[in-house]
Design a protein around this motif. Structure first.
Motif, mmCIF file in Angstrom:
data_model
loop_
_atom_site.group_PDB
_atom_site.id
_atom_site.type_symbol
_atom_site.label_atom_id
_atom_site.label_comp_id
_atom_site.label_asym_id
_atom_site.label_seq_id
_atom_site.Cartn_x
_atom_site.Cartn_y
_atom_site.Cartn_z
ATOM 1 N N UNK A 32 47.284 41.957 39.331
ATOM 2 C CA UNK A 32 48.264 42.766 38.593
ATOM 3 C C UNK A 32 49.176 41.858 37.762
ATOM 4 N N UNK A 33 48.558 41.013 36.941
ATOM 5 C CA UNK A 33 49.312 40.019 36.186
ATOM 6 C C UNK A 33 48.627 39.776 34.846
ATOM 7 N N UNK A 34 48.467 40.854 34.042
ATOM 8 C CA UNK A 34 47.781 40.688 32.758
ATOM 9 C C UNK A 34 48.588 39.788 31.810
ATOM 10 N N UNK A 42 37.051 50.425 35.000
ATOM 11 C CA UNK A 42 35.973 50.567 35.988
ATOM 12 C C UNK A 42 36.336 49.927 37.333
ATOM 13 N N UNK A 43 37.552 49.360 37.409
ATOM 14 C CA UNK A 43 37.986 48.737 38.650
ATOM 15 C C UNK A 43 37.533 47.304 38.816
ATOM 16 N N UNK A 44 37.039 46.689 37.726
ATOM 17 C CA UNK A 44 36.594 45.298 37.783
ATOM 18 C C UNK A 44 37.720 44.351 37.382
ATOM 19 N N UNK A 45 37.763 43.185 38.030
ATOM 20 C CA UNK A 45 38.768 42.189 37.697
ATOM 21 C C UNK A 45 38.412 41.478 36.397
ATOM 22 N N UNK A 46 39.396 41.321 35.540
ATOM 23 C CA UNK A 46 39.238 40.602 34.282
ATOM 24 C C UNK A 46 40.473 39.738 34.052
ATOM 25 N N UNK A 47 40.408 38.891 33.012
ATOM 26 C CA UNK A 47 41.570 38.106 32.638
ATOM 27 C C UNK A 47 41.289 36.619 32.571
ATOM 28 N N UNK A 51 38.197 34.468 34.253
ATOM 29 C CA UNK A 51 37.223 33.742 33.427
ATOM 30 C C UNK A 51 37.193 32.260 33.785
ATOM 31 N N UNK A 52 38.372 31.681 34.036
ATOM 32 C CA UNK A 52 38.425 30.268 34.448
ATOM 33 C C UNK A 52 37.711 30.089 35.790
ATOM 34 N N UNK A 242 40.529 29.901 26.733
ATOM 35 C CA UNK A 242 41.935 29.984 26.326
ATOM 36 C C UNK A 242 42.080 30.760 25.023
ATOM 37 N N UNK A 243 41.170 30.522 24.070
ATOM 38 C CA UNK A 243 41.249 31.163 22.759
ATOM 39 C C UNK A 243 41.037 32.675 22.828
#
Length: 262
Positions: A32-34, A42-47, A51-52, A242-243
């Motif tokens: 919870x830190x976009x 869809x309930x999937x984690x992103x960000x 990605x890192x 990062x980009x």
């Protein structure tokens, strides 16, 4: 002879289990830190953090498994072996380093205040915030900053930053203190149309960047993560990630709170 054979079979089974476990790294995150970590429709984690982490796992040739947990309990959960590492934009601090180990920093996360556009605030120095109500997320380095430099402000703590921002939008708070990057993402959305930055960005006095945390006794994983982090920085993978999220450098250390609020 049969006894020795049984022991050998047990040892082989243990080695097989260890090898299977070595093929997976469980990453703990809040979610919870976009734009660093968030759930899509869809309930999937992103960000950025996700990605890192996935890039690090690919480099280490392991599978990433993501575990979402409340921020306040994330360090105890790591030490209770609910997951293997914390990749959740956690600031490296001396206090936390007493109970967990950190990788090298993978970005620097300056803080900043936001307030309603009609607040009349032109700056966010301690004298400006006297008697005002400031919200931030509990268990973060921002709590210590507010206590040290803004003793005459009323501090209200929230389990999730989203809750503080909702109260700011509904005029139940005068300001919110949080990551400049997270707040910039919020301000760019309709939900942040109420507000704007006040004052300049700054870092915690003990700022050592944002790192990935592991248990103290898991130095092997720490080395693997550090090696993988160095590799994705060297081969351009880090820069590409990062980009996607930021059009500016996030590895530069900001001016410290003590320099601004002294």
């Amino acid at each position: 002879m049969r006894y020795l054979r049984i022991l050998a079979l047990i040892a082989a089974a243990a080695a097989t289990n260890a090898a299977a476990e070595d093929g997976v790294v469980r990453m703990g995150t809040e979610g919870y830190y976009p734009p660093f970590e968030y759930f899509d429709s869809a309930g999937n984690l992103n960000g950025f953090d996700i990605d890192i982490g996935n890039a690090l796992c690919e480099t280490m040739k392991v599978k990433c498994e993501w575990v979402s947990t409340d921020w306040d309990g994330i360090i105890p959960a790591l030490n209770a072996k609910k997951f293997d590492a914390i990749l959740s934009s956690m600031a490296i601090t001396a206090e936390r380093a007493k109970v967990i180990s950190f990788t090298a920093p993978y970005y620097f996360n300056p803080d900043r205040f936001v307030a309603s556009k009609d607040s009349g605030l032109k700056s966010a120095l301690p004298a400006d915030l006297k008697g005002l109500v400031v919200g931030t997320q509990s268990g973060t380095t921002e709590v210590a900053i507010l206590k040290q430099y803004f003793p005459e402000a009323e501090v209200k703590l929230y389990p999730k930053l989203d809750d503080a921002l909702l109260d700011l939008d509904n005029q139940r708070l005068d300001l919110v203190l949080a990551s400049q990057f997270v707040l910039a993402d919020w301000l760019a959305k309709d939900s942040g149309a109420c507000c704007d930055f006040v004052g300049e960005a700054f870092g915690d006095d003990g700022m050592k960047g944002t790192g990935i945390a592991v248990r103290k006794d898991d130095q092997a994983l720490l080395k693997r993560l550090n090696d993988a982090l160095a590799e994705i920085q060297a081969n351009g993978t880090y820069g590409k990630i990062r980009a996607r999220y930021f059009k500016f450098d996030i590895m530069t250390q900001p001016k410290l709170a003590g320099e601004i609020f002294k």
